[in-house]
Design a protein around this motif. Structure first.
Motif, PDB file in Angstrom:
ATOM      1  N   MET A 118      20.778  93.879 -16.533  1.00 41.40           N
ATOM      2  CA  MET A 118      19.447  93.311 -16.376  1.00 41.40           C
ATOM      3  C   MET A 118      19.047  93.364 -14.895  1.00 41.40           C
ATOM      4  O   MET A 118      19.874  93.036 -14.041  1.00 41.40           O
ATOM      5  N   SER A 119      17.813  93.712 -14.635  1.00 43.07           N
ATOM      6  CA  SER A 119      17.361  93.742 -13.247  1.00 43.07           C
ATOM      7  C   SER A 119      17.343  92.320 -12.686  1.00 43.07           C
ATOM      8  O   SER A 119      17.322  91.342 -13.435  1.00 43.07           O
ATOM      9  N   LYS A 120      17.316  92.228 -11.349  1.00 48.98           N
ATOM     10  CA  LYS A 120      17.299  90.894 -10.728  1.00 48.98           C
ATOM     11  C   LYS A 120      16.031  90.133 -11.144  1.00 48.98           C
ATOM     12  O   LYS A 120      16.074  88.946 -11.438  1.00 48.98           O
ATOM     13  N   GLU A 121      14.922  90.867 -11.179  1.00 46.07           N
ATOM     14  CA  GLU A 121      13.656  90.253 -11.590  1.00 46.07           C
ATOM     15  C   GLU A 121      13.743  89.758 -13.041  1.00 46.07           C
ATOM     16  O   GLU A 121      13.303  88.660 -13.359  1.00 46.07           O
ATOM     17  N   GLY A 122      14.345  90.586 -13.897  1.00 43.66           N
ATOM     18  CA  GLY A 122      14.516  90.207 -15.301  1.00 43.66           C
ATOM     19  C   GLY A 122      15.355  88.949 -15.433  1.00 43.66           C
ATOM     20  O   GLY A 122      15.020  88.047 -16.195  1.00 43.66           O
ATOM     21  N   GLN A 123      16.432  88.890 -14.663  1.00 43.77           N
ATOM     22  CA  GLN A 123      17.329  87.722 -14.720  1.00 43.77           C
ATOM     23  C   GLN A 123      16.590  86.441 -14.356  1.00 43.77           C
ATOM     24  O   GLN A 123      16.879  85.369 -14.880  1.00 43.77           O
ATOM     25  N   GLU A 124      15.629  86.567 -13.442  1.00 48.00           N
ATOM     26  CA  GLU A 124      14.883  85.379 -13.018  1.00 48.00           C
ATOM     27  C   GLU A 124      13.842  84.950 -14.057  1.00 48.00           C
ATOM     28  O   GLU A 124      13.397  83.815 -14.052  1.00 48.00           O
ATOM     29  N   LYS A 125      13.455  85.883 -14.943  1.00 46.42           N
ATOM     30  CA  LYS A 125      12.320  85.596 -15.839  1.00 46.42           C
ATOM     31  C   LYS A 125      12.660  85.446 -17.309  1.00 46.42           C
ATOM     32  O   LYS A 125      11.794  85.052 -18.100  1.00 46.42           O
TER      33      LYS A 125
END
Ligand SMILES: Nc1ncnc2c1ncn2[C@@H]1O[C@H](COP(=O)(O)OP(=O)(O)O)[C@@H](O)[C@H]1O
Ligand SMILES: [Mg+2]
Length: 56
Positions: A1-8
């Protein structure tokens, strides 16, 4: 998962799928929190993701 995905991922209606609803993980989090538990994720982009649920 991308870092942005992990945050959202736990934000209601966030989805990266064409036909996704983005309801699954936000609902899981609500249920877990109502049981005073926690939900965490550990992800290595392109390799895999593990969700850990702990009871409160
Ligand atoms: N096991 C997983 N591995 C990688 N990404 C995931 C995983 N589970 C969820 N995601 C990401 O989180 C987003 C939100 O998931 P979810 O709330 O279940 O909604 P949906 O499945 O409708 O997209 C997904 O679109 C995907 O980007
Ligand atoms: Mg889902």
């Amino acid at each position: 998962m991308s870092k942005e995905g992990q945050e959202k991922v736990f934000i209601p209606f966030f989805s990266t799928k064409k036909q996704g609803s983005g309801i699954g993980l936000s609902l899981c989090k609500q249920i877990v929190l109502l049981h005073r538990g926690t939900i965490q994720l550990q992800s290595a982009e392109g390799e895999g993701t593990v969700f850990t649920l702990r009871s409160g």
